[in-house]
Design an enzyme around this catalytic site. Structure first.
Site, PDB file in Angstrom:
ATOM      1  N   ARG A  36       0.799  -1.224   0.000  1.00 41.93           N
ATOM      2  CA  ARG A  36       0.000   0.000   0.000  1.00 41.93           C
ATOM      3  C   ARG A  36       0.832   1.275   0.000  1.00 41.93           C
ATOM      4  NH1 ARG A  36      -5.290  -0.667   3.964  1.00 41.93           N
ATOM      5  NH2 ARG A  36      -6.005  -2.682   3.178  1.00 41.93           N
ATOM      6  N   HIS A  82      -7.684  -3.714  -8.194  1.00 42.14           N
ATOM      7  CA  HIS A  82      -7.504  -3.076  -6.876  1.00 42.14           C
ATOM      8  C   HIS A  82      -8.800  -3.151  -6.083  1.00 42.14           C
ATOM      9  CE1 HIS A  82      -5.026  -0.654  -4.246  1.00 42.14           C
ATOM     10  NE2 HIS A  82      -5.962   0.275  -4.122  1.00 42.14           N
ATOM     11  N   TYR A 126     -18.290  13.124 -13.439  1.00 41.60           N
ATOM     12  CA  TYR A 126     -18.211  14.351 -14.230  1.00 41.60           C
ATOM     13  C   TYR A 126     -16.848  14.539 -14.901  1.00 41.60           C
ATOM     14  CZ  TYR A 126     -22.379  15.553 -11.531  1.00 41.60           C
ATOM     15  OH  TYR A 126     -23.621  15.542 -10.952  1.00 41.60           O
TER      16      TYR A 126
END
Length: 853
Positions: A36, A82, A126
């Protein structure tokens, strides 16, 4: 009846809970570190970043493709590689496209991706994105078996362990991350400089850190700014850890009104722009930086611009120092070059980081060459069979026609002996070794060659197509030789790495943004205070303050004056002098001790305020202040005379000691002079060793003698006799004689006089002295003596706190044994207690200030 299902056998094991907790936590910690938080030293990516780029590569979102919705990219990343929250994945994707966070963005954004003001990005439904050109360089050759692949989280597809990364991402974009028990913070760099450093290490494997720093001077932040000093860079490059002091880039402009303003055009890396503006406004409102009149953000799409308007007469350098101290216009960037090397976290110096990338590229090129060599050899093997077949195509076709099925046809072809025909065109196009080998003896087709013949189209039988086969084979032979050279010759492999680095410089390199300047010292409070002259007053019971020298306007002789301080009942101003805010104050008490104080530590207050108790600044106890000396430094300049301090006591004792002896006082003070039990220190003055000294007494007597008659003594000595006193008289003042000066004597009833120094003839130390002024009932006793010039001004202070400032040019010089003239009209019961001059150079500074206003 249903058959009983066999229950699994349970197994219990006793073990210490501390061991289990430790092992479980270590496993968790390593998982966070490896999977990570920390980047791989080879491609500089964390797993989440790498998976995003791989998912975008699967979608063919290159720099020339259309933008795709970020929701699609995030969805593919989460679904395929992921398995974490989409918001975390989207945040990572957004950061890869923010040019104020990434020195070279890996994602080309479209839409609202946030701002340097920490504005959040628009929702991923968006916004759109595609890969930027540097990301494509990192993914190049991914399909050539250049890196290892492992199954994804649900084992439905394979994902790369690391990217081939022709682009040195870790070095140019840096990385930041917090793991368990460690954190990484690798700064970004300039691509051209990194490529030069990589080329240096390749060309000279024994080069040192100094050699590397000649081509790689330091980090290059995307937001620009100024790195102050190279020590932090050297520490980080040599040890992997260091601290950089980063400042904003500023310039001073003058507007049409003639007022100055500070314009910030670049800010330190990772600093939020709005936080700077709000912090400056907070400092103005709290009074921390009162010199600022306004601050506004004028940033637009053309660049960053923060304007700090200054008040009239404000010093931009002082304001800048305050901004550096109290706002994030100056920050410290802590470097921790921690990255994963062979899945283990290591702290790397700059040489190791460069070598990690070179080793990675060396391995990638080898693996790519092996893959391409294998593919070329396989293709060349097929072409060899096709070339042999087309030279005897009639018999080949006959074998195929007579075979009952494809497997039989394949076997028959493999059993057919073949030989390269004597065709001049083929012999000319094909390599000589191939022609020689295939023209002699019989050759048999292999299984793959036979399969290729069976699948060959009829158009390949034309003469033109036969020539194409020959040309293709000849080209493959050259490629094979090239790949074999790469694998067998290290210098050829390094030449490819050099060529890639030069290409990276040409395609993606740009100019350096961050300036590297000289080191700056830690900001002391002195850097935040303007170097200006101020009036310092100390009252009888110990209240101290400082004020601007123009607080008191000049008045005519005999005026009433103005209130100089709102003193407490029974208190009055006892000491008043002019000093610079950067000066040191040596505070001498009546008990012969010396304390140390900076002028800027004296609270700045208004004319009407009473000041602050000096007990809050110095540990004086019951002592009273006898004298305060302002000095700019304690060390004498080379070639200049040694400075001395001359002291006088009320019993007529004088002492001389080097100024440097008082340069290191303690918080509880040091001994300045040893006093007799009934004696007290009344004055201290600074000399250069060749002056004359005048002592004046309360009853109007004076004595003048050469200071050479007083030998220099140690700090804790007693001193020698300066004047012989009679009838209970005491010394009230000491004056250091100055060239062309006059002695000004002030009496307690408001009278005084100015007498030329030439009227006071030098005597031997320890004499009775001469009459200086008549201490009649009209005059009262003497309270002060000052050495003055006609251009000076005089401050007169009364017991009730009245102050008058008057010019000495209005007072004519008179004889030594006279009564003098009125200086101030005193109210009933009030008396003069002190006087202080304002030198002519101070008056000139004030006149300049009035003219500019």
């Amino acid at each position: 009846m249903t058959k009983d299902v066999e229950q699994p056998q349970e197994r219990f094991e006793d073990m210490p809970i501390l061991d289990e907790l430790k092992n479980s936590y270590l496993n968790y910690a390593m998982s966070v570190i490896v999977a990570r938080a920390l980047p791989d030293a080879r491609d500089g990516l964390k797993p989440s970043q790498r998976r995003i780029l791989v998912a975008m590569n699967d979608l063919n979102l290159g720099p020339r493709s259309s933008h795709r919705k970020c929701a699609k990219i995030v969805g593919d990343t989460s679904g395929n590689y992921h398995p974490h929250g989409d918001q975390a994945t989207y945040g990572t994707l957004v950061r890869l496209g923010q040019d104020w966070n990434m020195r070279y963005t890996l994602v080309d954004p479209q839409g609202n991706f946030g701002s340097i003001d920490a504005d959040p990005p628009a929702a991923m439904r968006y916004t759109e994105a595609r890969m930027a050109a540097p990301a494509m360089e990192m993914l190049q050759d991914l399909n050539y078996e250049t890196v290892d692949f492992i199954p994804n989280y649900d084992e439905t597809r394979m994902e790369p362990v690391v990217l081939p990364s022709r682009f040195p991402n870790l070095l140019v974009n840096g990385s930041t991350g917090i793991a368990v028990g460690m954190a990484t913070n690798i700064p970004p760099h300039n691509l051209k400089e990194i490529c030069d450093a990589l080329l240096l290490v390749i060309n000279d494997p024994k080069c040192g850190f100094k050699d590397i720093m000649k081509v790689l001077p330091g980090p290059d932040f995307p937001t620009g700014g100024i790195i102050c000093g190279k020590k932090g860079i050297v520490d980080a490059y040599t040890t992997g850890r260091g601290h950089l002091k980063v400042r904003a880039k500023t310039e001073v402009e003058t507007d049409k009104r003639g007022r100055q303003r500070i314009v910030v055009t670049e800010i330190p890396y990772t600093v939020v722009k709005t936080s700077i503006v709000s912090k400056i406004a907070e400092c103005v409102h709290s009074g921390t930086i009162p010199e600022i009149s306004d601050v506004r953000d004028e940033s637009d799409r053309h660049g960053l611009r923060i304007v700090v308007e200054l008040k009239k007469d404000a010093d931009p350098e002082i304001v800048l120092n305050k901004l550096y101290r109290y706002t994030s216009l100056q920050t410290t960037f802590a470097i921790a070059n921690i990255a994963l090397v062979n899945n283990q976290p290591e702290t790397l110096n700059i040489r190791e980081m460069l070598q990690c990338f070179i080793d990675h590229r060396r391995n990638v090129i080898r693996r790519r060459s092996r893959f391409l060599l294998r593919r070329c050899r396989n293709r060349a093997h097929i072409l060899e069979g096709l070339i042999l077949a087309v030279t005897d195509i009639d018999e080949i076709i006959d074998i195929i026609k007579k075979s009952p099925d494809a497997p039989t046809a394949k076997l028959n072809l493999m059993n057919k002996p073949l030989r390269l025909a004597e065709v001049a065109t083929l012999h000319k196009l094909l390599p000589a070794e191939f022609v020689k080998a295939k023209s002699q003896g019989d050759h048999f087709l292999t299984g793959p060659q036979a399969d290729a013949i069976l699948t060959m189209q009829l158009q390949r039988l034309t003469g033109l197509e036969i020539e194409k086969l020959a040309k293709e084979y000849a080209g493959l032979v050259e490629q094979i030789e090239g790949y074999e050279a790469i694998l067998s010759n290290e210098s050829v492999l390094l030449d490819i790495i050099r060529e890639d680095l030069h290409e990276m410089k040409e395609k993606h390199g740009d100019r350096r943004r961050t300036q590297i300047a000289g080191a700056v010292e830690t900001l002391d409070i002195e850097d935040l205070i303007a170097d200006e002259d101020v009036i310092v007053t100390v009252s009888h019971i110990g209240y101290i303050k400082r004020m601007p020298t123009d607080t008191y306007r000049r008045q005519g002789r005999g005026g009433r004056g103005i209130i100089g301080s709102d003193t407490k009942e029974g208190d009055f101003i006892k000491h008043l002098f002019i000093a610079s805010t950067h000066d040191y104050l040596l505070v001498f008490t009546n008990r012969g001790k010396c304390y140390w104080l900076r002028v800027y530590d004296v609270p700045a207050m208004s004319r009407q305020s009473k000041g602050r108790s000096i007990a809050n600044l110095l540990n004086l106890g019951s002592q009273q202040i006898a004298s305060i000396i302002a000095v700019s430094s304690f060390e004498d300049e080379e070639g200049s005379p040694e400075r001395q301090l001359v002291m006088a006591t009320q019993n007529g004792v004088v002492k001389k000691t080097r100024l440097s002896a008082y340069g290191n006082p303690r918080s509880n003070g040091v001994i300045a002079i040893n006093l007799d039990p009934n004696d007290a220190l009344i004055g201290v003055a600074q000399t250069t060793g060749g002056n004359h000294i005048i002592l004046g007494t309360r009853d109007g007597m004076t004595i003048r003698f050469d200071e050479q008659e007083v030998r220099s003594m140690g700090r804790a000595s007693r001193g020698v006799r300066g004047i012989n006193l009679r009838g209970g008289d005491t010394v009230v003042g000491m004056v250091i004689v100055e060239e062309k000066s006059a002695l000004f004597t002030v009496c307690e009833n408001g009278y005084g006089k100015r007498t030329g120094i030439e009227n006071y003839k030098a005597q031997s130390r320890g004499g009775l002295g001469l009459k200086n002024i008549k201490t009649s009932d009209r005059n009262g006793k003497v309270v002060a003596l000052k050495a003055v010039q006609s251009e000076d001004d005089l401050m007169l202070i009364t017991a009730n706190g009245m102050i008058i400032r008057t010019g000495l040019d209005e007072i004519r010089s008179i004889g030594r044994n006279t009564q003098g003239v009125r200086l101030i009209n005193l109210k009933e019961g009030d008396k003069l207690v002190a006087a202080e001059k304002i030198a002519a150079e101070d008056l000139e500074d004030e006149a300049e200030g009035e003219g500019s206003s």
